[in-house]
Design an enzyme around this catalytic site. Structure first.
Site, PDB file in Angstrom:
ATOM      1  N   TYR A  69       0.736  -1.234   0.254  1.00  0.00           N
ATOM      2  CA  TYR A  69      -0.081  -0.116  -0.185  1.00  0.00           C
ATOM      3  C   TYR A  69       0.598   1.478  -0.226  1.00  0.00           C
ATOM      4  O   TYR A  69       0.487   2.077  -1.081  1.00  0.00           O
ATOM      5  CB  TYR A  69      -1.072  -0.275   1.437  1.00  0.00           C
ATOM      6  CG  TYR A  69      -1.664   1.275   1.556  1.00  0.00           C
ATOM      7  CD1 TYR A  69      -2.888   1.524   0.224  1.00  0.00           C
ATOM      8  CD2 TYR A  69      -1.964   2.217   2.002  1.00  0.00           C
ATOM      9  CE1 TYR A  69      -3.690   2.544   0.255  1.00  0.00           C
ATOM     10  CE2 TYR A  69      -2.394   3.153   2.475  1.00  0.00           C
ATOM     11  CZ  TYR A  69      -3.658   3.622   1.168  1.00  0.00           C
ATOM     12  OH  TYR A  69      -4.668   4.849   1.675  1.00  0.00           O
TER      13      TYR A  69
ATOM     14  N   LYS B 284       0.766   4.135  -2.620  1.00  0.00           N
ATOM     15  CA  LYS B 284       0.573   5.955  -2.457  1.00  0.00           C
ATOM     16  C   LYS B 284       1.571   6.829  -2.591  1.00  0.00           C
ATOM     17  O   LYS B 284       1.616   7.908  -2.965  1.00  0.00           O
ATOM     18  CB  LYS B 284       0.128   5.634  -0.910  1.00  0.00           C
ATOM     19  CG  LYS B 284      -1.245   4.929  -0.837  1.00  0.00           C
ATOM     20  CD  LYS B 284      -2.690   6.104  -1.624  1.00  0.00           C
ATOM     21  CE  LYS B 284      -3.084   5.107  -2.629  1.00  0.00           C
ATOM     22  NZ  LYS B 284      -4.189   6.120  -2.806  1.00  0.00           N
TER      23      LYS B 284
ATOM     24  N   THR C  84     -14.276   6.621   6.277  1.00  0.00           N
ATOM     25  CA  THR C  84     -14.573   6.096   4.765  1.00  0.00           C
ATOM     26  C   THR C  84     -14.551   5.092   4.901  1.00  0.00           C
ATOM     27  O   THR C  84     -14.332   3.685   5.297  1.00  0.00           O
ATOM     28  CB  THR C  84     -13.791   6.370   3.504  1.00  0.00           C
ATOM     29  OG1 THR C  84     -12.601   5.500   2.688  1.00  0.00           O
ATOM     30  CG2 THR C  84     -13.249   7.982   3.543  1.00  0.00           C
TER      31      THR C  84
END
Length: 314
Positions: free
Chosen positions: A175, A179, A212
């Protein structure tokens, strides 16, 4: 006064493309752009969820101009089909928000054999930006906003010999790599557009610690201790999805925003969206160029900003 969604200028006559537009940051970005009059092409993978998102947006913005399109960033064939259809109907695109992503999941591969997080978070968006480039350069002053996260601080540059981490995979290492790639891509795109004298500006946005479905999906998929920790903490202390979307909305619409900027919430989980220092690794031109070359090699797309994008046979 702190910048807020109320400061978004009139977007009438403009066309925006938003990936991951059916939930979280993408949904809020779509809603606010539509509220200000933009026509928004919603790139979505889950049509059922997207249909519900359209209903939710139109409940607040009855005259919202929305164009719902299927897009799976884990499939280059889907990215190509999406781009071809969008270009046919929207030859001029003023704004592209590379928002969709996955986080901290167990090792998986896209339909093209890419490691999922690198494939979806970076390579899919690299390909999409390249394929939509003709419409972006046709606009008077287009913007591309790519969404990164604080996870970039823990990621390393992509290894040309092992971009998909086949030798040593870790969900959070992957990840972080994806990013950091988002940040480096956004900065390199700006540099190349400037050198070519083009009317396209590139920005990067960090939503901070926003609550989220990303954390929930990561926890449901992986179920690890780290995933559970972030899922719990963001539920308690995270910013709202709208607050998390403000950095990308400001990068996308603020007339005073300058290309090459990185926007984030001032205090990670709260505060106004502000331009922050990009960090040393984003300024490493050699690493950025290497990432560009890897991306072209993996996707089969030669992204020449001067001559639009040319796709090799795959």
């Amino acid at each position: 006064m702190p910048w807020s969604a109320r400061d978004i200028p009139d977007q009438s006559g403009r066309t925006a493309v938003v990936t991951g537009a059916n939930g979280g940051l993408g949904l809020e970005t779509t809603r606010e752009l539509a509220r200000r009059g933009a026509k928004v092409v919603m790139g979505v993978r889950n049509r059922e969820k997207a249909d519900a998102a359209v209903v939710a947006i139109r409940a607040e913005v009855p005259d919202a101009r929305l164009d719902l399109r299927t897009l799976d960033l884990g499939s280059l064939a889907s990215v190509r089909a999406f781009a071809e259809a969008v270009l046919a109907d929207h030859p001029v695109i003023d704004l592209l928000v590379n928002n969709a992503g996955v986080m901290g999941i167990p090792r998986a591969e896209t339909s093209d054999g890419f490691e999922m997080q690198f494939g979806v978070n970076h390579l899919g968006h690299f390909a999409l930006t390249a394929l939509l480039w003709p419409a972006l350069t046709a606009a008077p002053a287009a913007r591309v906003v790519t969404v990164t996260s604080s996870g970039r601080l823990f990621g390393g540059p992509v290894d040309p010999d092992d971009p998909h981490l086949t030798r040593r995979y870790d969900p959070w290492r992957s990840y972080g790599q994806s990013k950091l790639a988002n940040l480096q891509f956004g900065m390199e795109l700006q540099a190349r557009a400037e050198q070519a004298g083009l009317n396209v500006s590139s920005f990067v946005a960090d939503p901070g610690f926003a609550a989220t479905d990303l954390q929930a999906h990561s926890y449901r998929t992986a179920g690890g201790v780290t995933q559970r920790f972030f899922y719990t903490m963001v539920g308690r202390f995270g910013a709202t999805p709208l607050a998390g979307a403000l950095p990308q909305l400001r990068a996308a619409t603020d007339p005073d925003a300058k290309g090459g900027g990185l926007y984030a919430l001032r205090f990670v989980a709260h505060g106004a969206p502000v331009r922050i220092p990009r960090g040393r690794r984003s300024n490493d031109r050699k690493a950025r160029q290497t990432l560009w070359e890897i991306s072209e090699r993996e996707t089969g797309i030669q992204f020449d900003v001067r001559n639009n994008a040319r796709m090799a046979a795959i």
